[in-house]
Structures are given as structure tokens and as C-alpha cells.
Write an enzyme that holds these catalytic residues in place. Structure first.
Site, PDB file in Angstrom:
ATOM      1  NE  ARG A   1      40.799  31.361  27.448  1.00 45.66           N
ATOM      2  CZ  ARG A   1      42.152  31.713  27.910  1.00 45.66           C
ATOM      3  NH1 ARG A   1      42.169  32.453  29.104  1.00 45.66           N
ATOM      4  NH2 ARG A   1      43.078  31.647  27.135  1.00 45.66           N
TER       5      ARG A   1
ATOM      6  CE1 TYR B   1      26.922  33.132  49.169  1.00 50.01           C
ATOM      7  CE2 TYR B   1      28.796  33.038  47.957  1.00 50.01           C
ATOM      8  CZ  TYR B   1      27.791  32.811  48.004  1.00 50.01           C
ATOM      9  OH  TYR B   1      27.046  32.263  46.874  1.00 50.01           O
TER      10      TYR B   1
ATOM     11  CG  ASP C   1      31.336  39.139  49.504  1.00 49.51           C
ATOM     12  OD1 ASP C   1      30.750  40.055  49.054  1.00 49.51           O
ATOM     13  OD2 ASP C   1      31.110  38.021  49.400  1.00 49.51           O
TER      14      ASP C   1
END
Length: 390
Positions: A57, A110, A182
């Protein structure tokens, strides 16, 4: 004489960033590492935790290859991968806020970002104020002592407002707020966020970086000052993308430049053609001269992708359905950035609060893929014929 990394052009760096064939017996591509457990050779090594990899992980050579490449291409300090673009957004936002804090978010953001702010962050006691994406340096008036971050997205989702990122960053930094962007539309190739004052850049790598509509992937690139906060949250949330998805991101990255060049040229040609259609009242594409965002785009960006929007003349819903349902090359589906062309109707009136969306007809967002533009024009022309006959 070989060239140094710093002197290499962007396309050369794109082909080589993150690669280390000598480490993998000469294989050009970093292998796909699948696994959870990583063994330690000795107790001393285990207790010191001093080897490169400790648990699946927490990273693998495959993950490191893409993270290294993206950080280099975007000009950031470090990149962390996540399972999706939205997970990259949510992890970044959570990295800088606590109960009682305030954030500023572009009104053209978004929509899932907005939902995360209105649902998750609100439950955690974080207040969100949405601002006009065209506010520029005027954002200083909205900043308070409790404002921890300013979230930008340029161009904005669906309506493609171009933000004055340097002006926003200057105002935010004066009040100690972090600036997040973004940057999915422009990719690391067409906008360099860190040279424009951004502290953290986010990508839905699912889109242009993967480029083939076959993997979900997110990326967070930080500067040096913000890395530890993001890395801590990333670790505590347990975010780790699937190994195959990371490999597909690496594969897509190598062809990003040539694909984007085609998307840009085809997108602009289609935008010009659509601007001449009698059914279309407006084309929203910041790379087109005359677009409200063109001046800022020309100043700050080095290219355009294949995503833009149009507004049609008023028509009945069944006429719009006749147009869209019969398309053969433009698919109706979410996401974008792949090799395929897409079209999607949208109406942001219900999820805007700082600005007003005022158009008379339906709006369509188009992603221009890698097909021949004459075929795409023919597909849309047939659709317009169905629209007017319905």
C-alpha cells in the site's frame, strides 16, 4: 555529447522520466509489481525500517516510476497517486482543513468536488464559499483569517472559464492560504502550475494521462512546503491505486504529447466548424480568438486539449434526443481524455451559486478524440439534420 536532464526538451523527458532499465535487467518499461507483503531480511532491518519498500500500500517500483515522472514533468516536488481523480481531490482538501476552517472554491468546479465540499466537508465543520472563477485578484475580499485554501480549476468544468491563477495565488498567499488547482484539462504539458503560484496540482489521470479509457487513476503533485501534509493524509486514508492502472498510466504518459497535439488540432478544427453551424449559437473554447478566456489562456497556457462546449439554439427535448441518440462516432458517456470522441448534455444552473448560467438553448460538452475530423463532422452533421427534422 549527451544532454543533461535540465537541458532536455519536454518530449524527450516525457519518454524517459521515471524509467530505469538498468534496474530491471534492461527492460524498457518498469514491471508491474503486484503485492502486499514485503519481506525484511533481518530483525535489525525490520526494526529500522530502512529498506525502500515496506508494504504494498505504501508504494512499489511501478508506483514510484509514475510518481517520479509526473513530478518532473509538472515541475513539482513530489507526486502521490490515488485510485481516482476524485480521491486525489478529496485527499488534498482534507490535508489542509479542520473543523471551523473556511475554504474558497471556484463556482465552475468539477461537480463531484462541489458535492464533497457540500457533504463531507460540511459535516466535518468546514465552511465553503464559492466564488466567481473570473474574480482574479479580487478574491482578496473573500479571504478571511479562517480561509485555509483556495481551490481553482482552469478552465472550469463544462463552461471553461479561464482563471487568473497568478493573481489568485498572490492574494491567497498574502493571507497564508494554500492554492490548489485541478489541472486535468491542460495536463502537465500545457500548464505549469508551480510556475504560476500553485501549491498543489491535481489530475484525474484517468483522462489524458491514461488516455485510453481503460483505467481509473488520480495524481496529486505538491511543492516542497505542502508535501508532508498531503503525504500524511494520503497515508492515513490508505490510498493506493491498482498496479495495472498505474502501469496503464505509465504507458499512456509516453504518448501524451503526440496524442494531445492531435486532440488540440482536431478540437480547434471542430470548434471552428461548429461555430459556423446554424444550429449553434455559441462555442466555448478558450483557445479560440474571441473567447472570453482567450487572453488569459494565451498568456498562461502552452496548448489546448480536445475538450470544449457548445450551446445550441432552443429546441425540444425530443429533437435533442433524436440528434444524440443517432450518433455513431460520438458516444454519450462520462469522463473524457481517451482516444474516443464523446458528447454530453449539461445544465449547471442547479449547481451554481456565485454565478449565473444564462443561455437559451441546450449545452453540450464535446471531447474530440483521435478519429478523422471529417468523419466526426459528418456524424454531427447527420445529428443536426435529425435535430431540425424532429
Amino acid at each position: 555529447m549527451s544532454t543533461s536532464k535540465k537541458s532536455q526538451k519536454q518530449d524527450t523527458r516525457l519518454a524517459h522520466a521515471g524509467r530505469d532499465p538498468a534496474r530491471f535487467d534492461g527492460f524498457v518499461n518498469t514491471p508491474v509489481y503486484r503485492g502486499s507483503t514485503v519481506l525484511y531480511p533481518t530483525l535489525q532491518c525490520l526494526e529500522a525500517n530502512d529498506q525502500d519498500y515496506s508494504y504494498g500500500r505504501l508504494g512499489t517500483p511501478t508506483v514510484d516510476a509514475l510518481q517520479t515522472a509526473l513530478a518532473e514533468l509538472e515541475g513539482g516536488h513530489a507526486t502521490l497517486l490515488t485510485p481516482s481523480g476524485l480521491s486525489a481531490i478529496s485527499a488534498t482538501l482534507l490535508s489542509f482543513v479542520s473543523s471551523g476552517d473556511h475554504i474558497l472554491v471556484s463556482d465552475s468546479v468539477y461537480r463531484p468536488t462541489r458535492r464533497f465540499c457540500e457533504n463531507v466537508l460540511k459535516r466535518l465543520g468546514v465552511a465553503t464559499t464559492y466564488y466567481d472563477p473570473l474574480i482574479g485578484g479580487g478574491i482578496a475580499e473573500l479571504l478571511t483569517d479562517k480561509t485555509k485554501l483556495v481551490f481553482t480549476e482552469s478552465p472550469g468544468s463544462q463552461t471553461f472559464e479561464v482563471q487568473d491563477i497568478p493573481a489568485i495565488a498572490e492574494a491567497a498567499h498574502k493571507r497564508g492560504a494554500v492554492v490548489i488547482m485541478d489541472n486535468t484539462w491542460a495536463t502537465p504539458l500545457y500548464f505549469k502550475p508551480f510556475s504560476h503560484g500553485v501549491d498543489v496540482s491535481i489530475h484525474a489521470a484517468t483522462k489524458y494521462i491514461v488516455g485510453h479509457a481503460d483505467a481509473m487513476l488520480g495524481a496529486i503533485t505538491t511543492n516542497k512546503a505542502t508535501r508532508s501534509a498531503v503525504a500524511r493524509t494520503h497515508d492515513e486514508l490508505g490510498l493506493c491505486p491498482g498496479p495495472e492502472d498505474v502501469y496503464l498510466g505509465l504507458r499512456g504518459l509516453r504518448s501524451l504529447s503526440v496524442r494531445l497535439a492531435r486532440h488540440q488540432v482536431s478540437g480547434l478544427e471542430m470548434a471552428e466548424w461548429l461555430a459556423g453551424r446554424p444550429e449553434v449559437t455559441r462555442v466555448i473554447h478558450p483557445a479560440r480568438p474571441g473567447d472570453p478566456g482567450h487572453a488569459l489562456w494565451q498568456r498562461d497556457f502552452t496548448g489546448a486539449s480536445g475538450l470544449f462546449s457548445i450551446v445550441l439554439k432552443p429546441c425540444a427535448q425530443d429533437a435533442l434526443a433524436a440528434m444524440l441518440d443517432g450518433l455513431t462516432l460520438f458516444g454519450m458517456g462520462y469522463s473524457w481524455g481517451g482516444y474516443e470522441s464523446l458528447i454530453l448534455p449539461f445544465d449547471p444552473r442547479s449547481y451554481r451559486s456565485a454565478t449565473t448560467w444564462q443561455v437559451e438553448g441546450p449545452a453540450l460538452r464535446l471531447h474530440i478524440g483521435l478519429e478523422d475530423v471529417e468523419d466526426l463532422k459528418a456524424d454531427l452533421a447527420a445529428g443536426f439534420a435529425r435535430l431540425t427534422k424532429a
